[in-house]
Design a protein around this motif. Structure first.
Motif, PDB file in Angstrom:
ATOM      1  N   HIS A  35      -7.815 -14.671   3.195  1.00 44.38           N
ATOM      2  CA  HIS A  35      -8.313 -13.845   4.090  1.00 44.38           C
ATOM      3  C   HIS A  35      -9.598 -13.300   3.758  1.00 44.38           C
ATOM      4  CE1 HIS A  35      -8.382 -11.671   7.766  1.00 44.38           C
ATOM      5  NE2 HIS A  35      -7.593 -10.363   7.423  1.00 44.38           N
ATOM      6  N   LYS A  57      -3.028  -4.578  13.708  1.00 45.46           N
ATOM      7  CA  LYS A  57      -2.591  -3.199  13.573  1.00 45.46           C
ATOM      8  C   LYS A  57      -2.430  -2.466  15.055  1.00 45.46           C
ATOM      9  CE  LYS A  57      -7.030  -1.733  12.153  1.00 45.46           C
ATOM     10  NZ  LYS A  57      -7.874  -1.217  11.210  1.00 45.46           N
ATOM     11  N   ARG A  85       1.571  -0.152  11.529  1.00 48.04           N
ATOM     12  CA  ARG A  85       1.560  -0.224  10.076  1.00 48.04           C
ATOM     13  C   ARG A  85       1.797   1.053   9.213  1.00 48.04           C
ATOM     14  NH1 ARG A  85      -3.110  -4.834   8.728  1.00 48.04           N
ATOM     15  NH2 ARG A  85      -4.249  -3.087   9.441  1.00 48.04           N
ATOM     16  N   TYR A 112      -1.166 -13.599   6.793  1.00 48.96           N
ATOM     17  CA  TYR A 112      -2.257 -13.558   5.335  1.00 48.96           C
ATOM     18  C   TYR A 112      -1.302 -13.007   4.208  1.00 48.96           C
ATOM     19  CZ  TYR A 112      -5.852 -14.125   8.972  1.00 48.96           C
ATOM     20  OH  TYR A 112      -6.555 -14.518   9.994  1.00 48.96           O
ATOM     21  N   GLY A 115      -2.245  -9.582   2.545  1.00 52.97           N
ATOM     22  CA  GLY A 115      -1.992  -8.337   3.397  1.00 52.97           C
ATOM     23  C   GLY A 115      -3.190  -7.599   3.708  1.00 52.97           C
ATOM     24  N   THR A 116      -4.497  -8.019   3.135  1.00 54.01           N
ATOM     25  CA  THR A 116      -5.529  -7.422   3.844  1.00 54.01           C
ATOM     26  C   THR A 116      -6.706  -8.288   3.144  1.00 54.01           C
ATOM     27  OG1 THR A 116      -6.852  -5.294   3.827  1.00 54.01           O
ATOM     28  CG2 THR A 116      -6.099  -6.058   1.524  1.00 54.01           C
ATOM     29  N   ARG A 117      -7.956  -8.006   3.836  1.00 50.15           N
ATOM     30  CA  ARG A 117      -9.174  -9.074   3.438  1.00 50.15           C
ATOM     31  C   ARG A 117      -9.260  -8.832   1.965  1.00 50.15           C
ATOM     32  NH1 ARG A 117     -13.232  -7.279   8.048  1.00 50.15           N
ATOM     33  NH2 ARG A 117     -11.556  -5.714   8.508  1.00 50.15           N
ATOM     34  N   THR A 214      -4.965  -4.717  -1.856  1.00 46.17           N
ATOM     35  CA  THR A 214      -5.073  -3.413  -1.343  1.00 46.17           C
ATOM     36  C   THR A 214      -5.198  -2.293  -2.576  1.00 46.17           C
ATOM     37  OG1 THR A 214      -2.493  -3.189  -1.894  1.00 46.17           O
ATOM     38  CG2 THR A 214      -3.355  -3.382   0.602  1.00 46.17           C
ATOM     39  N   LYS A 217      -8.832  -2.566  -3.424  1.00 41.75           N
ATOM     40  CA  LYS A 217      -9.830  -1.791  -2.756  1.00 41.75           C
ATOM     41  C   LYS A 217      -9.687  -0.449  -3.108  1.00 41.75           C
ATOM     42  CE  LYS A 217      -9.905  -4.806   1.448  1.00 41.75           C
ATOM     43  NZ  LYS A 217      -9.499  -4.838   2.794  1.00 41.75           N
TER      44      LYS A 217
END
Length: 248
Positions: A35, A57, A85, A112, A115-117, A214, A217
């Motif tokens: 992703h 989401k 979420r 994905y 779980g996130t970009r 995550t 980030k």
């Protein structure tokens, strides 16, 4: 939406694709992708003849006003499923159930595993819950997918997208039937997820980071905040020193 969104995307960006023959013409399958960009959920369905359902989401579907209704209609039209979420474990269970429902209808489910970009274009550790549990509960084959260069089309802070050719690589299906009935074994879930992430890494050529995206980030965000605080303190100190010099 295949015509309204997919057509212009293919015409304007001309994405190249490898491995289309690995996508079954009918029946359930899971497309597990890296992703890199918000646009991943549009480019992948655009190059396939079949509908792909992703999870999105819930805020995209519940925003008020005309803009909110248009946003909700758009995401519904491109095959996104709303999932709240914010509820911790309950939200994860809802996402898993949504994926199982899609596959039991004989459709394609996109997910994905990170779980996130990705915050920096690297491939991060896959989360062991959703992908593995859905795959083991349904017996659906997992197709590893690598999105190539989609993050370069519209980097953070850029309003206008850059016209360039992104790529999509679809790997051969992975069969996890040997783990049937073991969808609640955390070691099995980890093994399935890691196998899928390894195949994605081979397809994408990305550097692998054994850390959740995550967490990365949060770390980057905390570092940016700390840097801003340090800059503010330095500015205050400089201003105070200048006042002292002026007073002297």
């Amino acid at each position: 939406m295949k015509v309204a969104i997919g057509g212009p995307l293919k015409l304007g960006f001309r994405p190249w694709v490898e491995g289309l023959e690995n996508v079954p013409a009918e029946g359930p399958a899971i497309l597990a992708s890296n992703h890199l960009s918000f646009s991943d959920s549009f480019f992948l369905p655009a190059v396939l003849d079949r509908k792909v359902t992703f999870i999105a989401k819930a805020e995209y579907f519940t925003s008020p006003g005309v803009k909110g209704r248009l946003t909700a209609a758009f995401f519904k039209g491109v095959g996104q499923l709303p999932v709240d979420r914010s509820g911790g474990r309950g939200a994860g269970e809802a996402a898993i159930k949504s994926g199982i429902d899609v596959l039991e209808r004989g459709e394609l489910f996109g997910i994905y595993p990170e779980g996130t970009r990705s915050p920096d274009g690297r491939l991060y550790r896959g989360k062991p819950g959703g992908l593995a549990r859905v795959a083991l509960a349904t017996g659906a084959p997992v197709l590893p997918v690598a999105m190539i260069d989609t993050e370069k089309i519209q980097p953070p802070g850029k309003v206008m997208p850059k016209l360039m050719r992104p790529g999509i690589k679809i790997g051969e299906p992975l069969d996890f039937s040997r783990y049937h009935g073991m969808e609640h074994d955390r070691f099995v879930l980890r093994a399935v997820t890691d196998e899928v992430m390894y195949e994605i890494m081979k397809l994408s050529g990305q550097e692998y980071v054994d850390e959740y995206a995550t967490a990365a980030k949060r770390r980057l965000s905390d570092a940016a905040k700390a840097e801003k605080e340090a800059e503010k303190k330095a500015e205050k100190a400089a201003a105070a020193a200048e006042r002292e010099r002026s007073g002297a």
